[in-house]
Motif scaffolding. Sequence first.
Motif: not given
Length: 169
Positions: A5-6, A9-10, A13, A21, A24-25, A28
């Motif tokens: 999921d992360q 999101k990456a 971004s 961002k 950051e993903w 994570k």
Amino acid sequence: MNGEDQIQKAYESILSQDFEKAIEWFEKAIAAEPNNAAYHYKLSITYARGNKLSSAIEHAVEAAQLEQDNEAYRYHLQVLHARELVERAQRHLSTQTEHAERAIFLLKEAIVLDPLAIEAYLILGEAFAFRNDYGRAHQTVADALRLEPNHELAKQQAERYQQKMKNRD
């Protein structure tokens, strides 16, 4: 939220041009699954695109160690090490003239690691020209042109070095 999921999101971004961002993903995702080599590899690529070379190398090393048989991870690490050598060579060339020999050594190493690193060939040509070795400078840039025949800077350098050789005769 799991690592996948992360990662998604990456990628979102990245598509939004928000690379900080994305980092950051990716971080994570790695926190969720620290032994996932693919996550380290993807983060390394993102760092490299952002010219954060030391962080890119750190995660490339991690990916290559986690999956030692993965050719793509090992090749990516080699390319990053080549970029690092090119940067070091540039610093040597920009500081003092006596560092030209060290820069030449580093650039040759970079080309061994990444034979497609056009920038390394061009800077190596400049290093040879700096020593007034226009024959080797021309040959090095000719090698770059074999890789990328339409590279404008390489064409200009080749022409300049050829002219310098003619002027010496």
